[in-house]
Motif scaffolding. Structure first.
Motif, short mmCIF file in Angstrom:
data_model
loop_
_atom_site.label_atom_id
_atom_site.label_comp_id
_atom_site.label_asym_id
_atom_site.label_seq_id
_atom_site.Cartn_x
_atom_site.Cartn_y
_atom_site.Cartn_z
N PRO A 199 0.82 -1.43 0.00
CA PRO A 199 0.07 -0.15 -0.10
C PRO A 199 0.86 1.35 -0.19
O PRO A 199 0.40 2.08 -0.60
N LEU A 200 1.96 1.18 0.79
CA LEU A 200 2.55 2.51 0.73
C LEU A 200 4.02 2.25 0.75
O LEU A 200 5.04 1.97 1.47
N PRO A 201 4.64 1.98 -0.62
CA PRO A 201 5.83 1.62 -0.92
C PRO A 201 7.22 2.28 -0.26
O PRO A 201 8.25 1.96 -0.19
N TYR A 202 6.87 3.70 -0.32
CA TYR A 202 7.67 4.57 0.37
C TYR A 202 7.39 5.12 1.56
O TYR A 202 7.93 6.23 2.06
N GLY A 203 6.50 4.36 2.27
CA GLY A 203 6.07 5.02 3.64
C GLY A 203 5.34 6.17 3.60
O GLY A 203 4.57 6.63 2.62
N TRP A 204 4.91 6.88 4.80
CA TRP A 204 4.27 8.22 5.00
C TRP A 204 4.94 9.31 4.23
O TRP A 204 4.12 10.13 3.86
N VAL A 205 6.15 9.28 3.95
CA VAL A 205 6.84 10.14 3.44
C VAL A 205 6.61 10.39 1.98
O VAL A 205 6.46 11.49 1.37
N GLY A 206 6.15 9.12 1.50
CA GLY A 206 5.69 9.13 -0.06
C GLY A 206 4.37 9.86 -0.14
O GLY A 206 3.98 10.22 -1.37
N ILE A 207 3.59 9.88 0.90
CA ILE A 207 2.27 10.42 0.63
C ILE A 207 2.55 11.97 0.71
O ILE A 207 1.72 12.55 -0.06
N VAL A 208 3.37 12.58 1.52
CA VAL A 208 3.54 14.12 1.41
C VAL A 208 4.14 14.45 0.02
O VAL A 208 3.73 15.22 -0.52
N ALA A 209 5.22 13.54 -0.35
CA ALA A 209 5.83 13.73 -1.62
C ALA A 209 4.86 13.59 -2.97
O ALA A 209 4.99 14.52 -3.84
N SER A 210 3.83 12.83 -2.65
CA SER A 210 2.86 12.85 -3.84
C SER A 210 1.93 14.04 -4.07
O SER A 210 1.38 14.13 -4.91
N LEU A 211 1.85 14.75 -2.94
CA LEU A 211 0.88 15.98 -3.03
C LEU A 211 1.64 16.97 -4.00
O LEU A 211 0.92 17.73 -4.56
N HIS A 212 2.87 16.84 -4.33
CA HIS A 212 3.54 17.73 -5.18
C HIS A 212 2.62 17.67 -6.55
O HIS A 212 2.10 18.84 -7.09
N PHE A 213 2.64 16.67 -6.95
CA PHE A 213 1.99 16.41 -8.47
C PHE A 213 0.41 16.29 -8.30
O PHE A 213 -0.43 16.24 -9.06
N GLY A 214 -0.09 15.77 -7.12
CA GLY A 214 -1.48 15.93 -6.85
C GLY A 214 -2.07 17.22 -7.17
O GLY A 214 -3.36 17.12 -7.54
N LEU A 215 -1.30 18.24 -7.10
CA LEU A 215 -2.18 19.60 -7.42
C LEU A 215 -2.23 19.85 -8.99
O LEU A 215 -3.09 20.69 -9.29
N TRP A 216 -1.62 18.73 -9.73
CA TRP A 216 -1.93 18.86 -11.24
C TRP A 216 -3.25 18.61 -11.58
O TRP A 216 -3.79 19.00 -12.58
N TYR A 217 -4.12 17.70 -10.68
CA TYR A 217 -5.34 17.54 -10.95
C TYR A 217 -6.11 18.58 -11.35
O TYR A 217 -7.28 18.97 -11.74
N TYR A 218 -5.86 20.07 -10.50
CA TYR A 218 -6.96 21.09 -10.16
C TYR A 218 -6.23 22.52 -10.71
O TYR A 218 -6.64 23.48 -10.54
N LEU A 219 -4.77 22.46 -10.88
CA LEU A 219 -4.06 23.60 -11.09
C LEU A 219 -4.55 24.33 -12.12
O LEU A 219 -4.66 24.02 -13.36
N GLY A 220 -5.08 25.76 -11.94
CA GLY A 220 -5.13 26.56 -12.96
C GLY A 220 -7.11 26.92 -12.70
O GLY A 220 -7.41 27.81 -13.49
N ILE A 221 -7.64 26.25 -11.98
CA ILE A 221 -9.25 26.59 -11.69
C ILE A 221 -9.09 27.97 -11.32
O ILE A 221 -10.23 28.86 -11.57
N GLU A 222 -8.33 28.81 -10.73
CA GLU A 222 -8.58 30.16 -10.31
C GLU A 222 -8.49 31.05 -11.46
O GLU A 222 -8.85 32.23 -11.26
#
Length: 465
Positions: A199-222
């Motif tokens: 489930p978490l190959p890179y541990g909890w730090v992977g969840i934090v790191a993934s937020l970087h590109f998670g923003l790309w889902y919505y970037l620009g709605i503003e």
């Protein structure tokens, strides 16, 4: 480009046309962002695995819901081209306004470049499927940017009507793929076993790191704020269009993660260039492959089209207020568009599209956006303190203040750390760039700014003035 020539006053006699409605605002916001469902978001899976990618999707969705709520209130009140830049000059001050305008221009120009790169990559992928590997992508990148710049040059109504159509097609393509896979149209069944086995190959730090590109889902709605001066009814169109847009994107983002994570191994998904198109290829359905090829192409074109619109409006607004040379603040006498700003930003987008890797361009856009969102938190607090509810007329009042502002600031701080984990050098370089730009504005450009002319809202004096 002399700021005191009579020619500089010429653009002020022409105004942008108020021709847009809520559907155009929706098309502008979703059109810019929907490409994030077709590419880029999947790098979050590579940073932390499938679960991390899903959490990044929802946490980023919460961040952008706060952005949409805050922007809906302030922009429906400050109804001027430039969006967050116009907010900053009325509420905070000149230096902040200059930086916010620059954040907007760079975020949208880099997003435009990323879209053009994706167009070239998509065509190269399809050519490779036909046995013609090694397609020269550069002519298609140039052609895409030049065509969309020409469309923007010719008029905003045609530009955003075009966006409305192709954005709707791209969104329906995601829905069609989701429904088809659910009803057994895929030759490969959905498989989520990686969630339980690793489930978490890179541990909890992977969840934090993934937020970087998670923003790309919505970037620009503003970016919907950039149309404030061209909508017929800002108080109605801007909140409706933006809130409908964020709801559309939340649905599309969740469906995208579900389809792609179920059809492809997370190790491959985390580095794929066109994940939704790849998911359609995995199904083995020719019809779905064609549909998702069209959807990917339309999403990238719609996003690049909206980015040109938004970046040029921000540049135009700054020039009109003399934060930049006023030569760029001209309005075309026939098409009533900020044509010089549109043309000027084209070569900048081409330089990055032709000479920078996709992940670097995406990161540049994300960081510029994050700086803008951080500004919103302070801007919202100052707006409510200076002009409390009931003192000026607002088109929309967002609920639960100051909770969305606090949540947004916390999530932005977390996102900075996520970017630092993988792109610390680029983060430092960008901060240096904006510091140097601020010094240039303070020492060289501020003397041309006419402070009294830039306040266009008929507001009373701020509380405590």
């Amino acid at each position: 480009m002399d700021d005191i020539t009579s020619a500089a006053a010429e653009p002020d006699r022409l105004r942008l046309l108020r021709v847009l409605g809520p559907s155009h605002v929706w098309a502008l916001g979703v059109g810019i962002v929907l490409v994030g469902e077709y590419m880029g978001w999947n790098f979050s899976v590579g940073k932390g695995g499938m679960i991390a990618g899903l959490m990044a999707c929802w946490v980023a969705g919460l961040l952008y819901t706060c952005v949409a709520m805050i922007d809906s209130e302030v922009t429906s009140t400050v109804a001027a081209a430039g969006g967050q830049y116009a907010q900053a000059k009325h509420i905070v001050g000149p230096l902040m306004a200059f930086n916010v305008g620059l954040f907007l221009v760079m975020a949208y120009t880099m997003l435009e470049a990323a879209n053009a790169i994706t167009v070239g990559f998509l065509l190269d992928t399809v050519a490779g499927m036909q046995g013609q590997a090694g397609l020269n992508q550069q002519p298609f990148i140039v052609l895409a940017i030049m065509f969309l710049a020409w469309l923007n040059y010719r008029g905003v109504l045609a530009t955003l009507t075009f966006n409305l159509v192709i954005t709707a097609v791209a969104f329906l393509a995601i829905v069609a793929l989701f429904v088809s896979v659910q009803f057994g149209a895929s030759a490969v069944p959905l498989d989520f076993s990686a969630i339980t086995t690793d489930p978490l190959p890179y541990g909890w730090v992977g969840i934090v790191a993934s937020l970087h590109f998670g923003l790309w889902y919505y970037l620009g709605i503003e970016g919907t704020c950039q149309a404030a001066e061209e909508v017929r009814s800002p108080a109605r169109s801007l909140p409706y269009g933006m809130m409908a847009g964020i709801m559309t994107l939340l649905v599309a983002a969740t469906m995208t993660w579900y389809i792609c994570s179920g059809l492809m191994p997370w190790e491959y998904l985390g580095q794929a260039g066109t994940p939704l198109f790849d998911a359609a290829r995995v199904t083995g359905s020719t019809g779905l492959m064609i549909l998702l090829f069209v959807g990917t192409a339309f999403a990238t074109l719609a996003s690049a089209n909206g980015c040109i619109n938004d970046a040029s409006r921000a540049w135009f607004s700054m020039s009109r207020d003399r934060y930049l040379p006023s030569w760029f603040g001209a309005v075309h006498p026939v098409y009533r568009t900020p044509y010089r700003a549109i043309v000027f930003l084209v070569p900048i987008a081409l330089i990055f599209a032709l000479g920078a890797p996709l992940d670097q361009v995406v990161t540049f856009s994300i960081l510029s956006g994050l700086l803008g969102y951080t500004f919103m938190t302070f801007n919202m607090v100052m707006f409510r303190n200076k002009w409390p509810l009931g003192k000026i007329k607002r088109g929309y009042v967002h609920p639960f203040h100051p909770l969305p502002t606090i949540v947004l600031l916390i999530l932005c701080s977390t996102a900075y750390f996520a970017v630092f984990l993988g792109y610390g050098t680029q983060l430092s370089a960008m901060m240096c760039f904006y510091i140097i730009a601020s010094l240039w504005f303070h020492f060289r450009r501020y003397k041309f700014v006419r402070r009294g002319d830039q306040f266009t809202m008929p507001w009373p004096k701020p509380q405590g003035y």
